[in-house]
Design an enzyme around this catalytic site. Structure first.
Site, PDB file in Angstrom:
ATOM      1  N   ASN B 411       0.828  -1.196   0.000  1.00 15.31           N
ATOM      2  CA  ASN B 411       0.000   0.000   0.000  1.00 15.31           C
ATOM      3  C   ASN B 411       0.874   1.263   0.000  1.00 15.31           C
ATOM      4  O   ASN B 411       0.918   1.982  -1.000  1.00 15.31           O
ATOM      5  CB  ASN B 411      -0.939  -0.015   1.214  1.00 15.31           C
ATOM      6  CG  ASN B 411      -1.965   1.108   1.175  1.00 15.31           C
ATOM      7  OD1 ASN B 411      -1.867   2.014   0.350  1.00 15.31           O
ATOM      8  ND2 ASN B 411      -2.940   1.062   2.057  1.00 15.31           N
ATOM      9  N   ASP B 412       1.585   1.487   1.085  1.00 11.81           N
ATOM     10  CA  ASP B 412       2.385   2.713   1.188  1.00 11.81           C
ATOM     11  C   ASP B 412       3.395   2.851   0.044  1.00 11.81           C
ATOM     12  O   ASP B 412       3.684   3.957  -0.404  1.00 11.81           O
ATOM     13  CB  ASP B 412       3.134   2.742   2.520  1.00 11.81           C
ATOM     14  CG  ASP B 412       2.175   2.887   3.701  1.00 11.81           C
ATOM     15  OD1 ASP B 412       1.067   3.402   3.492  1.00 11.81           O
ATOM     16  OD2 ASP B 412       2.553   2.478   4.816  1.00 11.81           O
ATOM     17  N   VAL B 413       3.929   1.716  -0.431  1.00 12.03           N
ATOM     18  CA  VAL B 413       5.001   1.782  -1.437  1.00 12.03           C
ATOM     19  C   VAL B 413       4.493   2.171  -2.825  1.00 12.03           C
ATOM     20  O   VAL B 413       5.283   2.332  -3.747  1.00 12.03           O
ATOM     21  CB  VAL B 413       5.792   0.452  -1.527  1.00 12.03           C
ATOM     22  CG1 VAL B 413       6.473   0.144  -0.219  1.00 12.03           C
ATOM     23  CG2 VAL B 413       4.891  -0.698  -1.960  1.00 12.03           C
ATOM     24  N   VAL B 414       3.141   2.303  -2.987  1.00 12.11           N
ATOM     25  CA  VAL B 414       2.616   2.782  -4.272  1.00 12.11           C
ATOM     26  C   VAL B 414       1.847   4.090  -4.077  1.00 12.11           C
ATOM     27  O   VAL B 414       1.133   4.527  -4.969  1.00 12.11           O
ATOM     28  CB  VAL B 414       1.684   1.735  -4.943  1.00 12.11           C
ATOM     29  CG1 VAL B 414       2.459   0.474  -5.267  1.00 12.11           C
ATOM     30  CG2 VAL B 414       0.492   1.415  -4.060  1.00 12.11           C
ATOM     31  N   ALA B 453       1.708   3.320   7.564  1.00 16.72           N
ATOM     32  CA  ALA B 453       1.875   4.724   7.915  1.00 16.72           C
ATOM     33  C   ALA B 453       0.530   5.372   8.228  1.00 16.72           C
ATOM     34  O   ALA B 453       0.469   6.508   8.662  1.00 16.72           O
ATOM     35  CB  ALA B 453       2.571   5.474   6.789  1.00 16.72           C
TER      36      ALA B 453
END
Lengths: 91, 485
Positions: B411-414, B453
């Protein structure tokens, strides 16, 4: 060996470590941690010396020896197990 | 005499050879093709170091190369072999049984063993300095050796207690949420300064209370340093403890004047430090802010401003159709995929697509998983060929040509907020440009949950995004079924 000679080896080895580790492919960072963990058990040399001394020290040494051996055998074996899984495309 | 007594030259050279074999072991990891021989170099290095030490344990008569062991020496050797045997059996059983998802815990547990071994060896050296050849001419432990011993014990103890906490957090014995004590920075700094002061005082006072106080305080600080660090930062912590275990071995190498230990300690120390740096860079966090801890404690504050925005839901059949028509598919796996045990079925899906002529690649973010390189191991275990797996910087430019970006468990990495929103907690973190792909498929359990996050993700609401809300394994199985028809 005097202290300065040993320190020289240490500092040079830090530089070697720096360059060698940067050349490790990120895909193998987990095996890298497993194998560095196994080789840091070279502390077993100290455990062996302690195990061969007398009294309480020898028991401390044997305990350290046992712990370090878990690490050495477990560390190399689990690294080998992981590395065996990395395969290329078959064609 | 401060000189190391009476180790024959061949033994010193053997330790050097062992150190060089360890360098080659790490060098082998520069590619998967050479890595297996690298591991064998490591095993050879360790065997040489251990055998050399065992052979030279009994005193070597002057003019001879080999020791002349008596009955006592042989009894000692028998105890040694027994201790190694017990450790070996335990280690091999664990190595065979451990699940690949549990590697971070295992590595943390192994670090704790090295740390504890260092403490025990340090105490043994303090109690039997004559065996370690560290007595000065005055019959006391030489001052340099005292500093080395003190530091070795301190680093070992920090490694031990820190790794125990890291293990408990990673293994779920302890909640991942940071535990914040009031005034912790002052306490931690105070304890660290006290440890250093005691090590310095140890050169003046050889009393056992000094070394005991160093040990207890170092155990305490290892504990205090790790409890405020949240679950998301554990990759950095595990790397950092890896580094510490190396420095502990190096400190003991100084005490024993042993080249193999010093070279290894330096290698492992640098390795852990570099991995910590890589992890911090991948999260755009400074090492100090990670160590200070508390990340992930204040996430609920952000969730309040969430607004309802339209998004599109897709089915497994829709997804299978689009994937089958695609020319290029890039799969972005996150830890959620491993939690759902979906990696095998994802590989099955990729095989079916490849059979249809689709080019399938995997894109791995450095912080995917719970330790550096963890996702690569999980994919390798699922028989994904390593030449289909790419790092962030090598594949990010290719999303513009991709027909489908398939996000599963990440999730956060995109999240594009990392590129645009200065107020976002993940601002500045390098992310995949999935928004450039023609279609984005986002597999997620529900719309409610947000990433580690705790920030909303604009990708959910984009025109070309298809949300596939389900258990990761279940929905990929459905896609596989649809592809087979």
């Amino acid at each position: 060996m005097d202290f300065i000679a040993i320190l020289s080896i240490f500092v040079l080895a830090c530089f070697v470590g720096y360059y060698v580790v940067w050349s490790v492919t990120p895909a193998l960072h987990t095996p890298l941690m497993a194998v560095t963990n196994a080789i840091s058990s070279v502390i077993v040399v100290g455990a062996l010396v302690a195990a061969a001394s007398a009294g309480v020290s020898s028991w401390l040494g044997l305990a350290a020896l046992c712990l370090a051996s878990v690490n050495i055998f477990g560390g190399f074996a689990v690294t080998a197990r992981m590395l065996a899984m990395y395969k290329r495309k078959d064609r | 005499m401060m000189e190391h007594a009476a180790l024959p030259d061949w033994a010193l050279l053997a330790y050097l050879a062992s150190g060089i074999l360890f360098i080659l072991a790490l060098r082998g990891l520069s590619s998967p093709a050479t890595s297996r021989s690298g591991n064998r170099y490591g095993i050879a290095g360790m065997a040489i170091a251990m055998l050399t030490t065992m052979v030279t344990l009994a005193p070597i008569p002057p003019g001879h190369w080999w020791p002349r062991p008596d009955g006592d020496d042989l009894a000692t050797l028998a105890r040694i072999v027994l201790a190694i045997g017990i450790g070996a059996v335990v280690g091999l059983v664990i190595a065979r049984r451990i699940a690949m998802t549990a590697m971070p815990q295992l590595v943390a547990a192994f670090h704790s063993l090295v740390g504890l071994a260092a403490v025990l060896v340090g105490w043994a050296a303090y109690l039997s300095p004559e065996s370690f050849h560290i007595l000065g001419p005055d019959g006391f432990i030489a001052p340099v050796s005292r500093i080395e011993l003190g530091l070795g014990i301190a680093i070992g103890a920090i490694t031990f207690s820190g790794s125990v906490i890291a293990f408990a957090k990673l293994n779920g014995n302890m909640g991942g949420a940071p535990i914040l004590l009031p005034g912790r920075h002052v306490i931690n700094l105070g304890v660290l300064v006290l440890i250093l002061a005691l090590v310095a005082w140890f050169t003046q006072d050889q009393g056992m209370w000094v070394i005991a106080a160093v040990t207890v305080l170092a155990f305490l600080i290892g504990f205090l340093l790790i409890i405020p660090i949240g679950g998301a930062d554990m990759p950095v912590v595990v790397s950092m403890l890896n580094s510490y275990s190396g420095w502990a071995a190096a400190a003991m190498g100084f005490t024993l004047h042993n080249t193999a230990m010093i070279i290894t300690g330096a290698l492992v120390g640098s390795s852990g430090a570099i991995l910590s740096y890589i992890m911090c860079r991948a999260m755009n966090r400074s090492f100090l802010s990670v160590i200070a801890g508390g990340f992930g404690a204040e996430t609920s504050a952000v969730a309040g401003e969430k607004v309802d925005r339209p998004w599109k839901r897709g089915s497994a059949e829709d997804a299978a159709f689009l994937l089958g028509e695609a020319e290029q598919v890039i799969i972005i796996p996150g830890y959620g995929m491993a939690v759902a045990q979906a990696q095998h079925v994802v590989r099955e899906m990729a095989d079916l697509l490849k059979a249809k002529g689709v080019r399938v690649r995997y894109a791995i973010h450095p912080v995917a998983g719970r330790m550096p390189g963890h996702m690569n191991v999980l994919l390798a275990e699922a028989n994904v060929p390593y030449d289909e797996v790419f790092e962030l910087e090598d594949i990010n430019a290719d999303f513009a040509q991709a027909d489908v970006a398939f996000v599963i468990g990440a999730n956060d990495v995109v999240n594009p907020a990392a590129k645009t929103d200065k107020g976002s907690p993940i601002y500045g973190m390098p992310v995949f440009d999935v928004d450039k792909a023609r279609t984005i498929m986002f597999i997620k359990r529900s719309m409610g949950g947000v990433g580690y996050a705790g920030v909303d993700n604009d990708v959910f609401y984009m025109d070309q995004t298809m949300m596939l809300l389900a258990d990761a394994k279940k929905i990929v199985e459905d896609i596989v079924k649809a592809l087979q028809h």
